[in-house]
Design an enzyme around this catalytic site. Structure first.
Site, PDB file in Angstrom:
ATOM      1  N   SER A 146       0.852  -1.188   0.000  1.00  0.00           N
ATOM      2  CA  SER A 146       0.000   0.000   0.000  1.00  0.00           C
ATOM      3  C   SER A 146       0.890   1.241   0.000  1.00  0.00           C
ATOM      4  O   SER A 146       1.675   1.424  -0.930  1.00  0.00           O
ATOM      5  CB  SER A 146      -0.951  -0.046   1.195  1.00  0.00           C
ATOM      6  OG  SER A 146      -1.974   0.901   1.051  1.00  0.00           O
ATOM      7  N   HIS A 191      -7.520  -5.351  -1.299  1.00  0.00           N
ATOM      8  CA  HIS A 191      -6.347  -4.712  -0.712  1.00  0.00           C
ATOM      9  C   HIS A 191      -5.622  -5.651   0.256  1.00  0.00           C
ATOM     10  O   HIS A 191      -4.547  -5.337   0.747  1.00  0.00           O
ATOM     11  CB  HIS A 191      -6.768  -3.428   0.001  1.00  0.00           C
ATOM     12  CG  HIS A 191      -5.662  -2.435   0.159  1.00  0.00           C
ATOM     13  ND1 HIS A 191      -4.999  -1.878  -0.915  1.00  0.00           N
ATOM     14  CD2 HIS A 191      -5.074  -1.900   1.266  1.00  0.00           C
ATOM     15  CE1 HIS A 191      -4.068  -1.038  -0.477  1.00  0.00           C
ATOM     16  NE2 HIS A 191      -4.091  -1.051   0.837  1.00  0.00           N
TER      17      HIS A 191
END
Length: 715
Positions: free
Chosen positions: A566, A687
Site C-alpha cells: 500500500s 487490498h
C-alpha cells in the site's frame, strides 16, 4: 538517482517498443522473459512538463476491457512459471500451510452475560463469530456466524461485528472477494437467526441504543462514488430509506463519521481532514428527538489537530487531542458545557510516549501509549490521578478490551517472539490473571531474538529498527535480510508474531522492521515529518536503515530485499527507482506508483492531505520528483521486482502495479532470467482484507520463494 522536475521544454518519454502482446505464450517452464506489452502512447502536459504514457490503456479493470484481462492472464502465467518452478517453493507451501493453519482467536468483548469473539479454526478460510457464557469455558462455545458456509470458495469475510448492550443481538458486516464493501446485517444471539435488517454500501457501525431499538451507522450512498459517505440513524423495524441523515460528505478529503454513546444520550459527529485533523460535534439525542431539530454542539472546529472521543460516561466525554500536544493529551469534557475553556486536563503529554487511546472500566481510565514503538498501558481515575500501570509480559504490542460496568478485562499481547496471547486482567489492581487463549504454534518462539538498531538519516534524524533473527546467528557474516517499511498516515509498526517468517529465520535470514518518519511511532511531529513536501524524508530514512544494516555487517546488497504494501508499496517503488543498487530484490504490494494520476481513481482523494496532488503546481513538484512511474530510466540495471495487486481492491487501483510492471519490463537492463520484473494480480482479492486461507498460503509461498531465490537461499 533522484530526478527533479524538468523544464517546460522537456518531454519525458515513458517509452517501450511498439509490439503486440497478443502472442502465443511459451510453455510455462520455458518462459525466461516476460510477455511483451504493446505501447499505446498518450501525451499530456502537466504544469508545463510533457509526458508520454505508453501504458495508460492498462488503467482499465478487467471487467471493463478484455484486452487488459488477456494481458493480466499472461503476466500471471509468467509469474507462476518463474516462481512455481523454484525448487524451494513446494517445501515452502507445506511449511507455510502448517504455520498458517494454526487456529487463531480474537480478544473477546463482553455484552450482558455473553462473551463474543472471532475465531478461525485450523484449515478454515475465514474466521467465524462465536459466543460463550461470560462464566463458561471452551466447551460452551457456540457458532453464531460462519462465513465459510456463505461461499464455496471461502471468499465471504466477516469485516466487523458489534453486540447490543445486553448481548441479545449482533450487528455485523460481510463482504466478498476482498472488496471491503461491507453489507450490514443483524442476527439474534439466542439462535443465530438473521433479522430482516440489511443495509448495503461499505457500511461502518457507530453504536446501538441501550434498548437495541436503533443504531448509528455510516455508508456510501453510491458504491461507484467513494466520496458519497453519509452518517445515519436507523430505527430497527423500519426500512433504511426512512433513515435520518445526520451528516453528509461534501468534499473528497472531508470524511464524515459518527458514534453513539453506550447509554444512547449523545451522538458524536466528526469530519476528518486527512490523518492529522478533524472537526468534532456533539448531539444530545433527547433534545433532537424532542424538537425534531438537529443542533450539534461544537467541540472543535477548524483547528489543525485531532480530537477523538475515547469514552462517554453520562454527560462527560473523555477526549484525546493533539492540539498543542503532538504526542497527545487527554481531557475531561462536560458535554453540556463543551467550550474549550471548560475542559479539564486528565493526562498531559509524557515525554516521548504517544497516546494511542483510552477506555473506561468502572471508574478507571485505561490509557494506552506507545513508547519507542512498544506498548504501555496506564491507569487513572476520572480526576486524572495516577493509579499505576498494567504489567505487560514484555516489550511488545498490547491491546485491551474493557467493560464499563466491570473491572474485569481482556488483554492481548504479542511480540516478534511471542504468539498473540489473551490474558485476563483486573484493571483495579493492574495485574494480569491467567491465560484466556493462546495458540499452539508449530515453531519454538524462544529460538528467535529481537533487538533494536538505530540508523542516522540524511538530515541527521535517528531512525529505529527492530531486528529479528535466530539466537545462534553468526553476526560476523552477511545474511539474507528482508527489510520491511511503511512510513505514512500516522500508522505505527509495532512488534507482532509472524509465524510465516520462521522458515526464513531457520534458513539464516534476518527480518527487519524500520520505524520510518510518516508513521505514528513518535507522535504527530514524526508523522508530519514524512508527509506532503517532506515525503522524501521517509525514503531517506529507509536508505539509512539499509546502509546501517550493511555497515553492521549483517547483510549486503546481494542479500538485501526491501518489502512494503500500500503506502509501503509506494515506498518500495521509490526505493527501486532512486536506489536500485541497494537491493537484490524488491516487493511492492498493492502499491501507489503513478503519483501524478493517483488522485483520479477509487478513493484516492482521501489521501491528498497526506501526499498532495499534481493538480497543484507546487505539490506537482515534489510528487514529480519521486513518483516511481515517472522515474524509471531505460537501460538501468534494476534488481528483481515482484508487484502484486488485487482486482477487487477498493482502495488502491491495480493500474499502478500493471503499468509499472510493464514499464520496468521494457526498460530494465538486467537479465530477466535472473532478475525478473514480476506481476501477480489476484482476481479474487482486494487490498488484502478478507482473503481466504488458501489464497494467503499461495501468496506467502510466492513471496518467500522469491525472497529465498533472490537472496541465495534457494537456487
Amino acid at each position: 538517482m533522484t530526478r527533479s522536475a524538468a523544464t517546460s521544454s522537456t518531454s519525458i518519454i515513458l517509452a517501450a517498443p511498439l509490439v503486440a502482446f497478443f502472442c502465443e505464450p511459451s510453455p510455462l517452464h520455458a518462459m525466461a522473459t516476460p510477455p511483451r506489452t504493446e505501447a499505446r502512447a498518450v501525451t499530456e502536459t502537466i504544469h508545463g512538463e510533457t509526458f508520454v504514457d505508453p501504458y495508460r490503456w492498462l488503467e482499465s479493470l478487467e471487467a471493463e476491457d478484455p484486452e487488459v484481462a488477456t494481458w493480466t492472464t499472461l503476466q500471471n502465467d509468467y509469474t507462476a512459471a518463474v516462481l512455481h518452478n523454484l525448487p524451494c517453493r513446494g517445501s515452502l507451501v507445506e511449511e507455510l500451510s502448517a504455520l498458517m493453519n494454526v487456529p487463531s482467536i480474537g480478544t473477546p468483548v463482553q455484552a450482558g452475560e455473553h462473551l463474543f469473539f472471532a475465531e478461525r479454526a485450523a484449515g478454515a478460510n475465514q474466521s467465524v463469530l462465536k459466543v460463550r457464557p461470560a462464566g463458561g469455558g471452551k466447551a460452551d462455545d457456540r457458532v453464531l456466524l460462519d462465513p465459510n458456509t456463505l461461499d464455496d470458495g471461502g471468499l465471504v469475510s466477516l469485516d466487523w461485528w458489534r453486540p447490543t448492550l445486553d448481548g441479545s443481538q449482533v450487528a455485523f458486516g460481510i463482504s466478498r472477494a476482498g472488496d471491503e464493501n461491507s453489507v450490514l446485517h443483524v442476527l439474534r444471539t439466542a439462535d443465530g437467526t438473521w433479522t430482516e435488517t440489511e443495509i448495503a454500501g461499505k457500511v461502518s457501525f457507530g453504536g446501538w441504543t441501550p434498548d437495541a431499538s436503533a443504531f448509528v451507522y455510516s455508508k456510501l450512498t453510491d458504491l461507484d462514488n467513494a466520496y458519497s459517505r453519509v452518517v445515519r440513524w436507523h430505527d430497527v423495524g423500519t426500512h433504511p430509506r426512512h433513515d435520518t441523515t445526520l451528516l453528509t460528505q461534501s468534499e473528497p478529503q472531508r470524511v464524515p463519521y459518527g458514534s453513539l454513546s453506550r447509554d444512547g444520550r449523545w451522538i458524536m459527529l466528526g469530519l476528518t481532514d486527512g490523518w492529522s485533523q478533524n472537526d468534532l460535534w456533539a448531539v444530545h439525542v433527547a433534545d433532537w428527538h424532542a424538537t425534531g431539530t438537529l443542533q450539534p454542539e461544537v467541540i472543535a472546529e477548524g483547528i489543525e489537530a485531532k480530537f477523538s472521543p475515547e469514552a462517554i460516561v453520562g454527560d462527560v466525554m473523555v477526549m484525546s487531542t493533539t492540539h498543542d500536544a503532538p504526542n497527545g493529551k487527554l481531557y475531561r469534557v462536560d458535554l453540556t458545557h463543551p467550550s474549550s475553556d471548560q475542559w479539564k486536563l486528565l493526562a498531559d503529554q509524557e515525554g516521548t510516549a504517544v497516546l494511542q487511546g483510552a477506555s473506561y472500566a468502572r471508574g478507571t481510565l485505561i490509557i494506552q501509549y506507545e513508547q519507542d514503538a512498544v506498548s504501555r498501558i496506564d491507569r487513572r481515575d476520572m480526576s486524572g490521578r495516577k493509579l499505576g500501570s498494567i504489567n505487560l509480559p514484555g516489550l511488545g504490542s498490547a491491546g485491551i478490551s474493557t467493560d464499563p460496568d466491570s473491572t474485569n478485562a481482556f488483554l492481548s499481547y504479542t511480540s516478534y517472539n511471542e504468539p498473540r496471547t489473551i490474558y485476563r486482567c483486573d484493571v483495579a489492581t493492574g495485574k494480569l490473571g491467567g491465560i484466556w487463549a493462546r495458540p499452539d504454534v508449530p515453531v519454538d518462539p524462544d529460538t528467535v531474538v529481537v533487538r533494536r538498531l538505530w540508523a542516522k538519516s540524511k538530515d541527521g534524524t535517528r531512525v529505529p529498527m527492530f531486528v529479528v533473527h535466530r539466537k545462534d546467528l553468526d553476526p560476523s557474516t552477511p545474511h539474507p535480510t528482508l527489510l520491511y517499511g511503511y512510513g505514512g498516515f500516522n500508522i505505527s509498526l509495532t512488534p507482532s508474531f509472524i509465524g510465516t517468517n520462521f522458515p526464513f529465520y531457520e534458513s539464516g535470514g534476518i527480518y527487519v522492521v524500520a520505524n520510518l518518519r510518516g508513521g505514528g511511532e513518535f507522535g504527530e511531529a514524526w508523522h508530519r515529518a514524512g508527509m506532503l513536501e517532506s515525503k522524501q524524508n521517509v525514503f531517506d530514512d529507509l536508505y539509512a536503515c539499509a546502509e546501517e544494516l550493511i555497515a553492521e555487517g549483517l547483510t549486503d546488497s546481494d542479500r538485501l530485499v526491501v518489502m512494503g504494501g500500500s503506502n509501503g508499496g509506494l515506498l518500495t517503488g521509490v526505493a527501486v527507482t532512486q536506489r536500485p543498487e541497494l537491493w537484490t530484490a524488491v516487493i511492492s504490494a498493492v502499491p501507489l506508483l503513478d503519483m501524478l494520476r493517483y488522485q483520479d481513481f477509487l478513493m484516492a482523494r482521501f489521501w491528498v492531505p497526506e501526499y498532495g496532488s499534481s493538480e497543484d503546481s507546487d505539490q506537482f513538484g515534489w510528487l514529480r520528483a519521486y513518483s516511481p512511474y515517472h522515474n524509471v530510466r531505460p537501460k538501468t540495471a534494476y534488481p528483481a521486482v515482484m508487484f502484486t495487486a488485487g482486482e477487487n481492491d477498493s482502495r488502491v487501483h491495480p493500474l499502478h502495479a500493471r503499468k509499472m510492471a510493464a514499464l520496468m519490463q521494457s526498460m530494465t537492463a538486467s537479465d530477466q532470467a535472473d532478475e525478473p520484473i514480476l506481476l501477480h494480480v489476484e482476481r479474487d482479492g482486494g487490498h488484502g482484507q478478507g482473503k481466504p486461507l488458501r489464497l494467503r498460503v499461495e501468496e506467502a509461498a510466492d513471496r518467500w520463494a522469491f525472497v529465498f531465490w533472490q537472496t541465495g537461499i534457494c537456487n
